[in-house]
Design a protein around this motif. Structure first.
Motif, PDB file in Angstrom:
ATOM      1  N   ARG A  77       4.341   1.998   2.076  1.00 21.33           N
ATOM      2  CA  ARG A  77       5.502   1.936   1.039  1.00 21.33           C
ATOM      3  C   ARG A  77       6.419   3.405   1.174  1.00 21.33           C
ATOM      4  O   ARG A  77       7.592   3.219   1.235  1.00 21.33           O
ATOM      5  CB  ARG A  77       4.858   2.036  -0.391  1.00 21.33           C
ATOM      6  CG  ARG A  77       5.976   1.904  -1.455  1.00 21.33           C
ATOM      7  CD  ARG A  77       5.327   1.508  -2.763  1.00 21.33           C
ATOM      8  NE  ARG A  77       6.515   1.560  -3.768  1.00 21.33           N
ATOM      9  CZ  ARG A  77       6.896   2.558  -4.326  1.00 21.33           C
ATOM     10  NH1 ARG A  77       6.565   3.755  -3.943  1.00 21.33           N
ATOM     11  NH2 ARG A  77       7.738   2.437  -5.294  1.00 21.33           N
ATOM     12  N   ASP A  87       0.757  -1.211  -0.027  1.00 26.73           N
ATOM     13  CA  ASP A  87       0.010   0.028  -0.196  1.00 26.73           C
ATOM     14  C   ASP A  87       0.765   1.396  -0.112  1.00 26.73           C
ATOM     15  O   ASP A  87       2.209   1.219   0.399  1.00 26.73           O
ATOM     16  CB  ASP A  87      -0.844  -0.022   1.119  1.00 26.73           C
ATOM     17  CG  ASP A  87      -1.999  -0.959   1.137  1.00 26.73           C
ATOM     18  OD1 ASP A  87      -2.244  -1.589  -0.129  1.00 26.73           O
ATOM     19  OD2 ASP A  87      -2.856  -1.369   2.202  1.00 26.73           O
ATOM     20  N   GLU A  88       0.197   2.409  -0.380  1.00 31.41           N
ATOM     21  CA  GLU A  88       1.015   3.866  -0.571  1.00 31.41           C
ATOM     22  C   GLU A  88       1.716   4.147   0.675  1.00 31.41           C
ATOM     23  O   GLU A  88       2.575   4.374   0.718  1.00 31.41           O
ATOM     24  CB  GLU A  88       0.081   4.588  -1.104  1.00 31.41           C
ATOM     25  CG  GLU A  88       0.668   5.913  -1.763  1.00 31.41           C
ATOM     26  CD  GLU A  88       1.734   5.506  -2.608  1.00 31.41           C
ATOM     27  OE1 GLU A  88       2.834   6.028  -2.639  1.00 31.41           O
ATOM     28  OE2 GLU A  88       1.731   4.538  -3.721  1.00 31.41           O
TER      29      GLU A  88
END
Lengths: 212, 212
Positions: A100, A96-97
């Motif tokens: 990350r 996931d963003e």
């Protein structure tokens, strides 16, 4: 030597040798007639390397193919090492963003402190990001591991020096590239086992009750 | 929570959760009717651990089962760590008598110098023996790696200290065992990536031609 002799010299069935030929892992022999070819000592050596990467390194046939293609490409050494490492690390799953971005920040800071290049699109960085996110996700109790990242990175620097000393002690360029592949794959298996023995000794010292 | 909520909380399909239940990786929930069970936060945690061992650690479902059985056995800590390490190392292939005797001698001497226990029947020793035999077989040029075994062993000792520091910073016994499993599997993946980055930096310093 002929196929039957190559099979005997390498200790592999003819069918296996032919399979590696078809997959491009083994270079073709010198053709002597439409149905026959002659093989040399370099074919025996290559078969040993393939066997080592498959059996001890635990790589797939496809990965071995990519690694050997890098070895055979005769690009500059540093580039070939990059290609080989890329094939070895494989492709990491997406994360996931938010985690990350956090993990990329951790890796970038770490890389700056240790003089490493950490390009976000590199497969090694992607593997590191996935591992860090997984550790963070498992529990806050595992912060202990993250807190010791710099200790691990410092030891990785020391090991990389020994790795490269080993590699540069060899004479030819081909030798260097092949040795690095061996060092990377078998060196990892080797170090994995050494770390287990050392952990076991350290665990024994700390956890086994002393006899009275 | 019910199965559907456990699935949502863990981000895994119901079929996957049921598969892990059948394989014994996940402990059954508390039965509330013949067709329903209630699950708790510990089930979510366990699913995260399973996912980490499978996806990041690259272990098989069978190996994850063995590792978790060791974690759940409530034997003394040092014993559980031994069981978990055994499951992680797997079984090594057989090697011939002569190279095996040579490699065992190398490992025994190394273990004596580093205060390790190296029982010939231990899977870690078997893995080390196979790796050493493979390296020796590949070429005399790879002696460089063997000559640096003590350097690697010394660094393994340093890493094992950091590993055990990480592990003992946790409060409970369950935490220690679980953290060691995580440290063993994810720690290996982590260190693998760090070693790659450090090697790449070191390789760049040694092999990339300097711009004029």
């Amino acid at each position: 030597m002929r196929m039957a002799e190559l099979s005997a010299a390498s200790g592999m069935p003819v069918a296996t040798v032919k399979y590696y030929l078809r997959e491009g892992l083994l270079q073709p022999g010198e053709r002597t007639s439409p149905n026959q070819a002659r093989y040399g000592e370099e074919h025996v050596q290559r078969l040993k390397l393939i066997r080592a990467l498959l059996d001890v390194g635990g790589l797939s046939v496809a990965t071995v193919g990519e690694v050997l293609a890098a070895v055979d490409s005769h690009a500059p050494t540093h580039e070939v090492l990059g290609l080989a490492q890329r094939a070895l690390v494989g492709s990491a799953k997406d994360v996931d963003e938010e985690p990350r971005a956090w993990a990329l920040g951790v890796v970038t800071d770490l890389a700056t402190r240790h003089g490493w290049k950490a390009e976000p699109e590199s497969p090694t960085v992607a593997a590191l990001v996935l591992t860090l996110c997984t550790i963070r996700d498992l529990a806050q109790a595992h912060d202990g591991l993250l807190a010791r990242l710099d200790d691990y990175a410092t030891l990785a620097d020391r090991i990389a020096e020994v790795d490269l000393d080993t590699v540069t002690s060899l004479p030819s360029l081909d030798g260097i590239v092949e040795a690095t592949v061996i060092g990377t794959v078998l060196g990892d298996r080797l170090f994995f086992a050494l770390r287990r023995l050392a952990q076991s000794a350290e665990s024994g010292r700390r956890f086994v009750p002393q006899e009275g």
